[in-house]
Design an enzyme around this catalytic site. Sequence first.
Site, PDB file in Angstrom:
ATOM      1  N   ASP A 129      -1.654   8.435   1.067  1.00 58.39           N
ATOM      2  CA  ASP A 129      -1.248   9.375   2.453  1.00 58.39           C
ATOM      3  C   ASP A 129      -1.189  10.792   1.798  1.00 58.39           C
ATOM      4  O   ASP A 129      -0.695  11.035   0.629  1.00 58.39           O
ATOM      5  CB  ASP A 129      -0.495   8.492   3.166  1.00 58.39           C
TER       6      ASP A 129
HETATM    7  C1  NOJ Z   1      -0.507  11.420   7.376  1.00 61.22           C
HETATM    8  C2  NOJ Z   1      -1.010  10.208   8.141  1.00 61.22           C
HETATM    9  O1  NOJ Z   1      -0.111   9.010   7.831  1.00 61.22           O
HETATM   10  C3  NOJ Z   1      -2.425   9.590   7.928  1.00 61.22           C
HETATM   11  O2  NOJ Z   1      -2.497   8.538   8.706  1.00 61.22           O
HETATM   12  C4  NOJ Z   1      -3.256  10.899   8.187  1.00 61.22           C
HETATM   13  O3  NOJ Z   1      -4.754  10.336   7.814  1.00 61.22           O
HETATM   14  C5  NOJ Z   1      -2.784  11.897   7.288  1.00 61.22           C
HETATM   15  N1  NOJ Z   1      -1.721  12.257   7.386  1.00 61.22           N
HETATM   16  C6  NOJ Z   1      -4.041  12.873   7.190  1.00 61.22           C
HETATM   17  O4  NOJ Z   1      -3.745  13.547   8.422  1.00 61.22           O
END
Ligand code: NOJ
Length: 765
Positions: free
Chosen positions: A298
């Site tokens: 993430d």
């Molecule tokens: C953080 C989020 O937790 C995740 O779900 C997302 O895909 C990413 N940012 C990218 O935007």
Amino acid sequence: MRTLRPLLSSLVTLCVIASNLSAQSASSGHPLMDAERERRIDELLARMTVAEKVGQLNQYSNTFDLTGPPPDDGEAGRRYERIREGRVGSMLNVTGAEATRSAQQLAVEGSRLGIPLLFGLDVIHGYRTMFPIPLAETASWDLEAIRASARVAAREAAAAGIQWTFAPMVDIGRDARWGRVMEGAGEDPYLGSLVAAARVRGFQGDDLADLSSIAATAKHFAGYGFAEAGREYNTVDVGTATLWNTILPPFQAAVGAGVASVMNGFNVLDGIPVTASAYLQRDVLKGDWGFPGFVVSDWQSILEMTTHGVAEDPAAAARLALSAGSDMDMESDAYRAHLERLIESGAVDEALLDDAVRRVLRVKFALGLFDDPYRYSDPEREADLLLSPEHLALARDVARKSIVLLKNQDRLLPLPPEGRSIAVIGALAADKDAPLGSWRAQAIPNSAVSLLEGVEAAVGAGTTVSYAEGYKLGIGQRSFIQDLALDAEDRSGFAEAVRVAAGADVVVMALGEEAFQSGEARSVADLTLKGQQEALLREVLAVNPNVVVVLMNGRPLAIPWVAEHAPAIVEAWHLGSEAGHAIAEVLFGAHNPSGKLPVSFPRVTGQVPIYYNHFNTGRPVDPGTVFWSHYTDAPNEPLYPFGYGLSYTTFSYSNVRADRSEVSPDGQVTISVDVRNTGDRSGSDVAQLYIRDVVGSRARPVRELKGFERVELDPGEATTVHFTVRAQDLAFYTARGVWDVEPGEFVAFVGGDSTATERTSFHVR
Ligand code: NOJ
């Protein structure tokens, strides 16, 4: 410790090789696996330098479209140069056919090996045409509609140069305080698993190389939805039973449906950041489940391991993450900056790097990027497809199916479309942005059909519609990356709203949340309506009792007063581009609502996490003293239970029976029920089967959803629904630590929601 590292890394490598072998056998037939492509990957890997391999694992964001905290390392300005150096494998947040094409050109024409970039984006419930937020779509209990919605999202995204979405989020959400419940399929692992698979199939289609397919991502692996106290990014501490019986099934279903990638998460699980969990990523996902795709971290979750306090510096974080099976680094820049040296020093084995790169290349090959890296960036297709009438029609269809009728006292609904005066009240009613919801990809701000517009378009010439804003919702402050400042005190619109309400036959009043009050980083400690909404409702009800409340929200809200006093309540979530039209269809009866809640609605915030498939506890009932499992100031029961939803007609369930009383562990039983439309309109209901495993080696939930089927019936018409349940469908993660079905008695309940009482029983022997 340092001297142990090479030894540890060789052990991990051995495990990787073993898990690869098992992955390859388990995943033959998987859409990503193809002998000829594996051969081409071998050839390519043989030509790559270590730096180029590391490059494939490095993902940067387009710095102009942040979806997390910005990088502060001065690298931001050098991103396009890095692409030319072959040090970037993927970009996120670069959108549009033109932009993706020109970034792709840098990689393909500028870098030594010309390996195409993979463009990722959070395409969560639509790309430009917005569908209902995922929680709302799940309320349709219509897997085909959910698949079709993801298909359209993929088609639009793919035309705009995106080949990879960070969806579906398959985290189970039992705690409405957590803002991301809007992004998932609710509280139930059975429904969540079916929805996960439907979404993966929708995004990926039958063939990833198809130009309307994009790679999907099951996220967040694992446990993220169980953040303590519902506070975003907080500690997760669940036991193995919850992990295996509740959290993991939707991930396994997504893997079974062929998902191309999995995203790990920000959270720790049992003290270990999941980004560093070799157990989850290597043993379970890539080993036991044979997942051949890649794991993306993430946003900066690799770097955050230094903040969690499990890595002393970014280099250690990179070593931990890669060793544990996190293949691609989203935005930490830790792999690019440190992996090469870690490999040269022997701290990380190159075989681990090769495995990670192979997984990324597999997806790129499967998407056809090596055949034509520009195939997804097509301005003409983009112009034709985005917001096409066909897509909007589907968005409206899914929106109407997602609406849940919560209350309809004295059959106030449906409203006659003719000959009335209707007051539409509330800032949310005229809001063209809130229905787009959070995580809205490339939606055009303020582009949804508002509730007011929907009502105006639906009524006949003989009906007058008036509007008053009433309360304020912090409009003008909306933003994905900043907290909303909600105006809690402003009652300046009350007098006008009360005047308009008093002069109308009926009031349609919108209450709920603005789009960015739910979503990532939107945890709340209080689930009641914000600001002056309920206060206004009280004043409106005092002058006009005929109030239909339309809820717009991304999460269950605690609204006991509204539930008691408003005669009609329609749960309309954040329904996307066509929201207003879909709601109006329900208000005026063009569509008979049939959605069912995929989450329990609490009465008070203190009840959460609240979910229907809880354990019985040792003291579930009133023993005549205070010593039983309860609150002294609130009931245990939710305001609205899981699976609940009304119709403009009524249904009865009777004669629940099993076709046998004993089933062998490899056998099956058929549970049947007679369903009748006992009202005076045609309508549909979702017949739901719940099963209780009476005695297990672990405590078992009081009931678990094991099947559902939609029935459509005319007034007076009856049908029989049959559910076939394999004994294996009753398996769970037992006290012996294996997935198994245990012999004993099972009680089956069938009805229109999770409180169904009609029952039968059978034994597994
Ligand atoms: C953080 C989020 O937790 C995740 O779900 C997302 O895909 C990413 N940012 C990218 O935007």
